[in-house]
Design a protein around this motif. Sequence first.
Motif, PDB file in Angstrom:
ATOM      1  N   SER A   7      -4.773   2.976   5.841  1.00  0.00           N
ATOM      2  CA  SER A   7      -5.927   3.740   5.389  1.00  0.00           C
ATOM      3  C   SER A   7      -6.935   2.753   4.833  1.00  0.00           C
ATOM      4  O   SER A   7      -6.607   1.601   4.557  1.00  0.00           O
ATOM      5  CB  SER A   7      -5.527   4.754   4.315  1.00  0.00           C
ATOM      6  OG  SER A   7      -5.082   4.086   3.154  1.00  0.00           O
ATOM      7  N   THR A  51       0.827  -1.203   0.000  1.00  0.00           N
ATOM      8  CA  THR A  51       0.000   0.000   0.000  1.00  0.00           C
ATOM      9  C   THR A  51       0.865   1.258   0.000  1.00  0.00           C
ATOM     10  O   THR A  51       2.037   1.231   0.366  1.00  0.00           O
ATOM     11  CB  THR A  51      -0.919   0.022   1.228  1.00  0.00           C
ATOM     12  OG1 THR A  51      -0.118  -0.066   2.408  1.00  0.00           O
ATOM     13  CG2 THR A  51      -1.887  -1.143   1.192  1.00  0.00           C
ATOM     14  N   LYS A  52       0.255   2.352  -0.385  1.00  0.00           N
ATOM     15  CA  LYS A  52       0.971   3.622  -0.495  1.00  0.00           C
ATOM     16  C   LYS A  52       1.601   4.035   0.838  1.00  0.00           C
ATOM     17  O   LYS A  52       2.710   4.572   0.884  1.00  0.00           O
ATOM     18  CB  LYS A  52       0.008   4.704  -0.985  1.00  0.00           C
ATOM     19  CG  LYS A  52       0.669   6.034  -1.306  1.00  0.00           C
ATOM     20  CD  LYS A  52      -0.334   6.984  -1.905  1.00  0.00           C
ATOM     21  CE  LYS A  52       0.310   8.316  -2.259  1.00  0.00           C
ATOM     22  NZ  LYS A  52       1.357   8.167  -3.284  1.00  0.00           N
ATOM     23  N   TRP A  87      -5.650  -7.616   0.911  1.00  0.00           N
ATOM     24  CA  TRP A  87      -5.799  -6.238   0.464  1.00  0.00           C
ATOM     25  C   TRP A  87      -6.864  -5.471   1.259  1.00  0.00           C
ATOM     26  O   TRP A  87      -6.852  -4.249   1.303  1.00  0.00           O
ATOM     27  CB  TRP A  87      -6.124  -6.204  -1.028  1.00  0.00           C
ATOM     28  CG  TRP A  87      -5.804  -4.870  -1.621  1.00  0.00           C
ATOM     29  CD1 TRP A  87      -6.683  -3.901  -2.017  1.00  0.00           C
ATOM     30  CD2 TRP A  87      -4.495  -4.328  -1.868  1.00  0.00           C
ATOM     31  NE1 TRP A  87      -6.012  -2.811  -2.506  1.00  0.00           N
ATOM     32  CE2 TRP A  87      -4.655  -3.046  -2.421  1.00  0.00           C
ATOM     33  CE3 TRP A  87      -3.196  -4.819  -1.669  1.00  0.00           C
ATOM     34  CZ2 TRP A  87      -3.584  -2.228  -2.782  1.00  0.00           C
ATOM     35  CZ3 TRP A  87      -2.128  -4.021  -2.020  1.00  0.00           C
ATOM     36  CH2 TRP A  87      -2.323  -2.742  -2.571  1.00  0.00           C
ATOM     37  N   THR A 136      -6.190  -3.819   6.871  1.00  0.00           N
ATOM     38  CA  THR A 136      -5.418  -2.573   6.939  1.00  0.00           C
ATOM     39  C   THR A 136      -5.017  -2.227   8.367  1.00  0.00           C
ATOM     40  O   THR A 136      -4.820  -1.065   8.699  1.00  0.00           O
ATOM     41  CB  THR A 136      -6.229  -1.410   6.356  1.00  0.00           C
ATOM     42  OG1 THR A 136      -7.471  -1.294   7.080  1.00  0.00           O
ATOM     43  CG2 THR A 136      -6.520  -1.631   4.885  1.00  0.00           C
ATOM     44  N   LYS A 161      -4.600   1.911  -0.883  1.00  0.00           N
ATOM     45  CA  LYS A 161      -4.206   2.479  -2.174  1.00  0.00           C
ATOM     46  C   LYS A 161      -2.890   1.848  -2.611  1.00  0.00           C
ATOM     47  O   LYS A 161      -1.952   1.755  -1.811  1.00  0.00           O
ATOM     48  CB  LYS A 161      -4.050   3.988  -2.060  1.00  0.00           C
ATOM     49  CG  LYS A 161      -5.339   4.712  -1.699  1.00  0.00           C
ATOM     50  CD  LYS A 161      -5.118   6.202  -1.549  1.00  0.00           C
ATOM     51  CE  LYS A 161      -6.409   6.912  -1.145  1.00  0.00           C
ATOM     52  NZ  LYS A 161      -6.191   8.361  -0.949  1.00  0.00           N
TER      53      LYS A 161
END
Length: 220
Positions: A115, A68-69, A106, A109, A119
């Motif tokens: 988040s 993730t970002k 996915w 989190t 992302k």
Amino acid sequence: MTKERPILFSGAMVRAIQDGRKTQTRRVATEFDGMDVDKVLARFPNQRGCPYGEPGDCLYVREAWRSTKELDPYSGGRIAEMCLDAGYSVPWAPIHYEADGQRRNWQDTSTPPHSSPPKPGRYRHARFMPRWACRLVLQITAVRVERLNDCSEADAIAEGIEPFTDFQSSGHWKRYRDGGCNSYVDNPIMSYASLWTEINGAGAWEKNPWVWVVEFRRIA
């Protein structure tokens, strides 16, 4: 004792493994440069001495990936440390596999920072994939050393070359490198030669190096 080692594959070859088309891989054996056949075979008795392992050993596949970002600033090793510091028994993170877009964990989190929804982060090369992020494990079934050009038609097919499907009849194979939509060959060895050239550069097939031939089956 069974050992486990990493091995890198491109996205196309990852897909070929998943499809069951790829059960062999050839890797240049630079340690045999300039040697004749007798000397090579003398240094490689009974399928022992291959740097990729022996029959029964396992290979875990490293492939291109993303997390993730929010995790972009961290390496795979640091992510593992963060998980363990947070009290998890094993490292984990949301993983996006570049070869086919498959995602693992996915929707989870809870690893900080986080988040929702996740992302996609930066592209990460296969060489930087840690063991905990790998999804494919192969078991070596046979190992040998030979000249690259000794590859048979059956071996070329086992390398995962793609059938050319623009024809109703069988017997055509994708021609790699020039990449045209109508680019095909009738001989699987020619197809594999073009794939080898695409991966290793112009003239690589003609050099006819000694190669390690590793046969395997997928176990995970």
